[in-house]
Design a protein around this motif. Structure first.
Motif, short mmCIF file in Angstrom:
data_model
loop_
_atom_site.label_atom_id
_atom_site.label_comp_id
_atom_site.label_asym_id
_atom_site.label_seq_id
_atom_site.Cartn_x
_atom_site.Cartn_y
_atom_site.Cartn_z
N LEU A 64 -4.65 4.56 -1.39
CA LEU A 64 -3.94 5.83 -1.29
C LEU A 64 -4.28 6.60 -0.01
O LEU A 64 -3.73 7.66 0.23
N GLN A 79 0.82 -1.21 0.00
CA GLN A 79 0.00 0.00 0.00
C GLN A 79 0.86 1.26 0.00
O GLN A 79 0.63 2.18 -0.78
N THR A 80 1.85 1.30 0.86
CA THR A 80 2.69 2.50 0.92
C THR A 80 3.58 2.61 -0.32
O THR A 80 3.86 3.71 -0.77
N LYS A 89 -7.41 9.73 -3.86
CA LYS A 89 -7.58 9.10 -2.55
C LYS A 89 -9.04 8.72 -2.31
O LYS A 89 -9.32 7.69 -1.70
N ARG A 127 1.30 4.06 -3.04
CA ARG A 127 1.07 5.48 -2.78
C ARG A 127 2.30 6.31 -3.12
O ARG A 127 2.21 7.37 -3.74
N ALA A 165 2.44 9.45 2.97
CA ALA A 165 3.26 8.41 2.34
C ALA A 165 4.58 8.29 3.10
O ALA A 165 4.99 9.19 3.78
#
Length: 191
Positions: free
Chosen positions: A185, A4-5, A179, A8, A190
């Motif tokens: 996001l 996920q990070t 987002k 993003r 981030a």
């Protein structure tokens, strides 16, 4: 770093890179994403080195193309040989604008983004015109010379503000919209 990070971070990186590449398109003088890129990086990257590194590298890469391809052809008498760096005063203001993004855009809303954008424009004007006074021999190193340097920058200030506001609108609104569409996001910041 989780998937996920990573995703993003890649989205933020690509948005800044696209903004930097837009500098290569025809545009009115000073209507550029310079201030917006620095604010955007400062606002959304929680790892401080990325907040500075990503926008600076994107700016530097676009400067390489602008200075060595576009401007070298337009102004052959001014550009002699390959130019590795842009204006150091612009880069200094860019770093300071990133700090504004970190400090004042920890919570993103339209009022804060507009205020930070206007502040970035003023800071860019002050730093770059002070730099012109420091290095350009046409300005005497007096108060009168400094005022002349600031006066010479006034015609470009409106376009700097316009560029910062427009590109901040595109970058910040675009990411906030993204987002709202993709939960992946929606981290606070981030990495």
């Amino acid at each position: 770093m989780t998937k996920q990070t990573k995703f993003r971070t890649i989205v933020l990186l690509l948005m800044i890179l696209m903004a930097a590449l837009s500098r290569l398109l025809p545009h009115p003088d000073n209507v550029t994403p310079v201030g917006a890129m620095a604010l955007f990086g400062g606002a959304y990257f929680s790892r401080k080195y990325l907040a500075f590194l990503v926008p600076l590298v994107a700016m530097w890469l676009s400067d390489l193309v602008l200075n060595n391809v576009i401007y070298a052809r337009l102004y052959p008498d001014y550009y002699d040989g390959f130019t590795w760096m842009g204006n150091l005063w612009v880069y200094a203001s860019f770093i300071l604008i990133g700090l504004i993004g970190m400090r004042f855009l920890q919570k993103v809303n339209i009022t804060r983004v507009v205020g930070a954008s206007l502040g970035a424009s003023v800071l860019f004007f002050l730093v770059t015109n002070f730099g012109a006074w420091m290095v350009d021999p046409m300005y005497p190193k007096t108060t009168t010379g400094l005022l002349a340097a600031f006066g010479a920058g006034i015609p470009f200030f409106r376009n700097t503000m316009l560029g910062d506001l427009v590109y901040c609108g595109v970058l910040f609104a675009g990411f906030e919209w993204a987002k709202s569409q993709w939960r992946v996001l929606q981290l606070q910041r981030a990495i």
